[in-house]
Design a protein around this motif. Structure first.
Motif, PDB file in Angstrom:
ATOM      1  N   ARG A 222     118.500 -11.777  35.609  1.00  0.00           N
ATOM      2  CA  ARG A 222     117.734 -11.250  36.736  1.00  0.00           C
ATOM      3  C   ARG A 222     118.311  -9.910  37.176  1.00  0.00           C
ATOM      4  NH1 ARG A 222     115.096 -14.563  40.871  1.00  0.00           N
ATOM      5  NH2 ARG A 222     114.955 -13.432  42.837  1.00  0.00           N
ATOM      6  N   TYR A 223     117.430  -8.987  37.490  1.00  0.00           N
ATOM      7  CA  TYR A 223     117.881  -7.721  38.079  1.00  0.00           C
ATOM      8  C   TYR A 223     117.969  -7.887  39.595  1.00  0.00           C
ATOM      9  CZ  TYR A 223     117.252  -5.160  33.714  1.00  0.00           C
ATOM     10  OH  TYR A 223     117.374  -4.715  32.428  1.00  0.00           O
ATOM     11  N   VAL A 224     119.013  -7.363  40.196  1.00  0.00           N
ATOM     12  CA  VAL A 224     119.083  -7.314  41.659  1.00  0.00           C
ATOM     13  C   VAL A 224     119.467  -5.901  42.097  1.00  0.00           C
ATOM     14  CG1 VAL A 224     119.516  -9.712  42.298  1.00  0.00           C
ATOM     15  CG2 VAL A 224     121.408  -8.313  41.506  1.00  0.00           C
ATOM     16  N   PRO A 225     118.721  -5.354  43.032  1.00  0.00           N
ATOM     17  CA  PRO A 225     117.431  -5.795  43.538  1.00  0.00           C
ATOM     18  C   PRO A 225     116.394  -5.854  42.405  1.00  0.00           C
ATOM     19  CG  PRO A 225     118.339  -4.044  44.920  1.00  0.00           C
ATOM     20  CD  PRO A 225     119.190  -4.114  43.689  1.00  0.00           C
ATOM     21  N   ARG A 226     115.337  -6.615  42.624  1.00  0.00           N
ATOM     22  CA  ARG A 226     114.394  -6.902  41.546  1.00  0.00           C
ATOM     23  C   ARG A 226     113.738  -5.652  40.996  1.00  0.00           C
ATOM     24  NH1 ARG A 226     112.773 -12.300  41.429  1.00  0.00           N
ATOM     25  NH2 ARG A 226     111.801 -11.783  39.442  1.00  0.00           N
ATOM     26  N   TRP A 227     113.518  -4.658  41.860  1.00  0.00           N
ATOM     27  CA  TRP A 227     112.791  -3.477  41.387  1.00  0.00           C
ATOM     28  C   TRP A 227     113.557  -2.692  40.333  1.00  0.00           C
ATOM     29  CZ3 TRP A 227     115.618   0.820  42.478  1.00  0.00           C
ATOM     30  CH2 TRP A 227     116.459   0.767  43.590  1.00  0.00           C
ATOM     31  N   TRP A 228     114.855  -3.001  40.184  1.00  0.00           N
ATOM     32  CA  TRP A 228     115.598  -2.322  39.123  1.00  0.00           C
ATOM     33  C   TRP A 228     115.064  -2.691  37.746  1.00  0.00           C
ATOM     34  CZ3 TRP A 228     118.576   1.717  38.524  1.00  0.00           C
ATOM     35  CH2 TRP A 228     119.238   2.225  39.635  1.00  0.00           C
ATOM     36  N   ALA A 229     114.368  -3.818  37.616  1.00  0.00           N
ATOM     37  CA  ALA A 229     113.780  -4.205  36.333  1.00  0.00           C
ATOM     38  C   ALA A 229     112.777  -3.151  35.877  1.00  0.00           C
ATOM     39  CB  ALA A 229     113.110  -5.569  36.462  1.00  0.00           C
ATOM     40  N   LEU A 230     112.014  -2.623  36.843  1.00  0.00           N
ATOM     41  CA  LEU A 230     111.026  -1.595  36.487  1.00  0.00           C
ATOM     42  C   LEU A 230     111.714  -0.302  36.052  1.00  0.00           C
ATOM     43  CD1 LEU A 230     108.472  -2.170  39.386  1.00  0.00           C
ATOM     44  CD2 LEU A 230     108.220  -2.800  36.971  1.00  0.00           C
ATOM     45  N   VAL A 231     112.788   0.040  36.791  1.00  0.00           N
ATOM     46  CA  VAL A 231     113.531   1.255  36.434  1.00  0.00           C
ATOM     47  C   VAL A 231     114.116   1.101  35.031  1.00  0.00           C
ATOM     48  CG1 VAL A 231     115.465   2.754  37.054  1.00  0.00           C
ATOM     49  CG2 VAL A 231     114.094   1.685  38.854  1.00  0.00           C
ATOM     50  N   ALA A 232     114.710  -0.063  34.765  1.00  0.00           N
ATOM     51  CA  ALA A 232     115.310  -0.294  33.452  1.00  0.00           C
ATOM     52  C   ALA A 232     114.253  -0.237  32.353  1.00  0.00           C
ATOM     53  CB  ALA A 232     116.018  -1.645  33.448  1.00  0.00           C
ATOM     54  N   LEU A 233     113.106  -0.804  32.661  1.00  0.00           N
ATOM     55  CA  LEU A 233     112.015  -0.790  31.682  1.00  0.00           C
ATOM     56  C   LEU A 233     111.596   0.643  31.369  1.00  0.00           C
ATOM     57  CD1 LEU A 233     110.233  -2.961  30.272  1.00  0.00           C
ATOM     58  CD2 LEU A 233     108.524  -2.534  32.053  1.00  0.00           C
ATOM     59  N   ALA A 234     111.468   1.426  32.422  1.00  0.00           N
ATOM     60  CA  ALA A 234     111.058   2.825  32.234  1.00  0.00           C
ATOM     61  C   ALA A 234     112.103   3.589  31.423  1.00  0.00           C
ATOM     62  CB  ALA A 234     110.861   3.485  33.600  1.00  0.00           C
ATOM     63  N   VAL A 235     113.374   3.341  31.742  1.00  0.00           N
ATOM     64  CA  VAL A 235     114.439   4.040  31.001  1.00  0.00           C
ATOM     65  C   VAL A 235     114.417   3.628  29.527  1.00  0.00           C
ATOM     66  CG1 VAL A 235     116.954   4.215  30.742  1.00  0.00           C
ATOM     67  CG2 VAL A 235     115.923   4.353  33.007  1.00  0.00           C
ATOM     68  N   ARG A 236     114.190   2.350  29.296  1.00  0.00           N
ATOM     69  CA  ARG A 236     114.202   1.858  27.917  1.00  0.00           C
ATOM     70  C   ARG A 236     113.026   2.406  27.122  1.00  0.00           C
ATOM     71  NH1 ARG A 236     114.337  -3.436  29.162  1.00  0.00           N
ATOM     72  NH2 ARG A 236     116.461  -3.379  29.946  1.00  0.00           N
ATOM     73  N   TRP A 237     111.891   2.595  27.777  1.00  0.00           N
ATOM     74  CA  TRP A 237     110.686   3.014  27.072  1.00  0.00           C
ATOM     75  C   TRP A 237     110.519   4.530  26.979  1.00  0.00           C
ATOM     76  CZ3 TRP A 237     106.023  -0.669  28.502  1.00  0.00           C
ATOM     77  CH2 TRP A 237     106.285  -1.939  27.960  1.00  0.00           C
ATOM     78  N   LEU A 238     111.389   5.230  27.638  1.00  0.00           N
ATOM     79  CA  LEU A 238     111.274   6.690  27.542  1.00  0.00           C
ATOM     80  C   LEU A 238     111.419   7.127  26.096  1.00  0.00           C
ATOM     81  CD1 LEU A 238     113.396   8.334  30.400  1.00  0.00           C
ATOM     82  CD2 LEU A 238     110.942   8.569  30.009  1.00  0.00           C
ATOM     83  N   PRO A 239     110.576   8.032  25.636  1.00  0.00           N
ATOM     84  CA  PRO A 239     110.763   8.550  24.274  1.00  0.00           C
ATOM     85  C   PRO A 239     112.163   9.155  24.130  1.00  0.00           C
ATOM     86  CG  PRO A 239     108.683   9.295  25.212  1.00  0.00           C
ATOM     87  CD  PRO A 239     109.429   8.618  26.309  1.00  0.00           C
TER      88      PRO A 239
END
Lengths: 248, 451
Positions: A222-239
């Motif tokens: 789990r990411y805490v705070p939860r919204w970090w999951a979105l940030v991590a997702l964006a970082v991972r998907w960046l070209p």
């Protein structure tokens, strides 16, 4: 509220999230085994929690960067305490110069705290934790979401903890041993104090409440705070071509 | 430290922060360290100037300065030990007084000497040697402290008490943090009265108030409140809190921490305490407080007197306020009060509030104690020429009447005036210097007063 017949072990208990977890666990009436490097901090924390919540507290001063077998030391200190129900490892050490310029000695010291210690402690306490159907709580970092030119060794170690989490989950079912991994964003601790950060910081007390509340739930990441999951997702998907141009 | 780059200071928990004194008369861009472990308190380079900082509620800039690192004790906020039978409590220096009172009251004890602001810390109360609800009966904060621990600039950890490092112990009270970073203290608690009733005695002037204060010297709570406007200067009420038997006791409702007056108060965009505002407040307070009689006084209300004062402090606006606090010997007090009334009638300063208290101790070092009547006079906008002129006149009148200034309260005193306003100033300064080799513990207060 009466004291639980269970011990929670907090490694890195003297500051930041570790101290907040110790306080929250004391509120929940766990007996505590607190581990940190400085006896003075442990004694102060233990005395205050005992006084405020009437729980049993034992302290172990341990330098994780130098201790060859921290797990054995902790296991030995548990003798005579209620069975361990939770092992929490909110430990982490980083360096400003962890930027591909460290020598072997410094790399080893960082790995000792961030990787060797969690591995060794989990290994040593596993039989007791399985016996009590307890919980192992690991703490990762959003710094390890994708490799960067900074926090190189630190992030490598934190990424390895994800593998440890997966190994434990692969080996044990939730009813035998709960394994929880929290990927932490920026926290308001002395390490971030005064830093200009691109994202809001979370309070350790708030994270500690979440962790302790979920201690007896199943295994999860789990990411805490939860919204970090979105940030991590964006970082991972960046070209890659975009990501490599990013600062930091 | 100033040349230290990020790699040098990582882990020291340092930040650049804009700080202002509670009275808003001094502000500075400072380096603040927020240690959360004991070794971080000791981690600063040995030649770095530093000063301990509690909640930052000192009226003056005692916990920061442009050239010193403020070491925040906020993380050292734990109560470590408590002797239920003897009433001894060991606390870290960053514990707030409001939290000490909550802890103690829940166990049948209380801290008899405590300042009005619940966010003031144990360390701050020692460094300022604060006084409480009746200093004539209870003394100042030094009366309730048995033992302290300090970290000196050379990283030595020193224990001090009346029998161990006694001179350091004595110098640390009203030492303004210049003898080292206080990290913990052993406090001596007292049994609280089962219940209090407050007698309200209206007074026409300060001399009458002084007589009433002297007559009620042994009351647990004792102070006067007075109108500071010309024409009615000194009119007010003396409030005498008397212990009563348990038969009249009510269940005590101790305010939770969320009710405490916050350490930082955002000023109103406009100043409420102009002449009309002060007049309205005095009329309202006069009708509410100044009628003769008596009524139950919840102990919690007596111990947390400023919890309802948020709007009062915010009302000083961005120009802030100043509190001049002078202790004048009994023999000269009536004459002092008379001259002060004349001066107020002539200069017409804006005075938001005057409080009076009785003192009966022995002055030591820079401590605010002695035998006499103390006046705390709060004025808005002390930088305005009329206000400033009155403060200077007040200082002169007080000094000529043997008055002693409370250095931790008033931001506008300069070094030369302070030297005349505190008997034994030079000896006290020398003693502080002996415990502060190299002057490494430093603050704006120390700079202004040349300590």
């Amino acid at each position: 509220m009466s004291e639980r017949a269970a011990t929670a072990i907090v490694v890195g208990a003297s500051s930041g999230l570790g101290r907040a977890l110790a306080a929250e666990l004391a509120r929940a009436q766990y007996a505590l085994l607190l581990i940190a490097s400085d006896r003075r901090d442990l004694d102060a924390l233990g005395a205050s929690l005992n006084l405020a919540h009437g729980i049993a507290v034992r302290a172990l001063a341990l330098d994780l960067g130098r201790e060859a077998d921290p797990g054995a030391r902790i296991a030995g200190t548990l003798d005579g305490m209620p069975p361990p129900a939770a092992l929490l490892l909110p430990i982490g050490q980083s360096r400003e110069d962890d930027d591909l310029s460290l020598d072997a000695g410094r790399i080893g010291a960082l790995l000792a705290v961030n990787l060797h210690a969690p591995l060794a402690i989990v290994h040593a306490l596993l039989p007791r934790l399985v016996e009590s159907h307890g919980t192992v709580v690991l703490f990762g970092s959003v710094a390890a979401t994708r490799g960067r030119g900074r926090n190189v060794v630190y992030a490598s170690a934190k990424r390895a903890l994800v593998s440890l989490y997966e190994s434990l989950r692969q080996r044990y079912r939730s009813r035998e041993l709960r394994v929880q991994l929290y990927e932490l964003g920026f926290m308001a601790t002395n390490l971030t104090y005064g830093m200009k950060l691109p994202m809001p910081v979370a309070e350790p007390d708030a994270i500690a409440r979440t962790v302790v509340r979920r201690l007896e739930r199943g295994s999860s990441k789990r990411y805490v705070p939860r919204w970090w999951a979105l940030v991590a997702l964006a970082v991972r998907w960046l070209p890659w071509s975009v990501y490599r141009r990013m600062k930091g | 430290m100033k040349d230290a780059g990020p790699a040098d200071t990582r882990g020291f928990a340092l930040a650049d922060v804009d700080l202002a004194s509670f009275d808003r008369q001094f502000r500075a861009h400072c380096r603040v360290q927020r240690p959360d472990r004991y070794r971080l308190i000791e981690a600063l380079p040995r030649d770095a100037m530093r000063i301990a900082r509690g909640s930052g509620v000192s009226y003056t800039a005692a916990s920061f300065g442009a050239d010193a690192i403020s070491q925040s004790l906020a993380a050292f906020d734990r109560i470590l030990a408590f002797d239920e039978d003897g009433g001894r409590l060991v606390a870290e220096a960053g514990v707030k007084i409001g939290d000490v009172q909550r802890f103690a009251l829940a166990r049948g004890w209380y801290l008899a000497v405590a300042p009005g602001h619940p966010a003031a810390t144990v360390g701050g109360c020692i460094a300022a040697d604060v006084h409480g609800k009746n200093p004539a009966r209870d003394g100042t904060f030094r009366a309730v402290v048995e033992r302290i621990e300090l970290v000196r600039a050379n990283s030595d950890v020193v224990v001090a008490s009346a029998s161990d490092n006694a001179d350091l112990f004595a110098a640390t009270f009203a030492g303004f943090g210049l003898t080292g970073v206080i990290t913990r203290a052993t406090l001596r608690l007292a049994r609280p009265p089962a219940a209090l009733i407050v007698r309200r005695v209206p007074v026409a002037n300060l001399a009458e108030a002084a007589r009433m204060l002297r007559e009620a010297a042994n009351a647990p709570v004792l102070y006067g409140w007075h109108d500071g406007r010309p024409g009615v200067f000194g009119r007010g009420v003396v409030r005498i809190g008397l212990a009563t038997d348990a038969g009249e006791a009510r269940a005590m409702r101790v305010p939770p921490p969320s009710r405490d007056l916050p350490a930082g108060i955002r000023p109103m965009p406009f100043a409420l305490w102009n002449r009309a505002g002060i007049a309205a407040a005095n009329v309202w307070l006069g009708s509410r407080w100044c009628r003769a009689g008596q009524s139950p006084l919840p102990l919690a209300e007596a111990l947390f007197p400023l919890n309802d004062a948020h709007a009062y402090f915010a009302g000083f606006g961005k120009a802030g306020m100043v509190e001049a606090q002078w202790l004048v010997p009994h023999a000269l007090f009536d004459e002092f009060a008379g001259m002060l009334a004349e001066r107020v009638a002539r200069d017409r300063p804006r005075i938001a509030l005057i409080a009076s208290k009785l003192f009966a101790g022995r002055p030591e070092g820079f401590g605010f104690d002695g035998e006499g009547i103390a006046l705390a006079i709060q004025l808005p906008a002390p930088a305005e020429p009329r206000q400033r002129a009155f403060l200077e006149a007040l200082a002169e009148i007080a000094i000529t009447h043997g008055g002693r200034a409370n250095l931790i309260k008033e931001s506008t005193l300069d070094a030369a005036t302070a030297r005349r306003a505190v008997g034994g100033f030079d000896a006290a300064r020398e003693r502080l210097a002996a415990h502060n080799p190299g002057g490494l513990h430093a603050s704006e207060l120390a700079r202004r007063l040349a300590l």
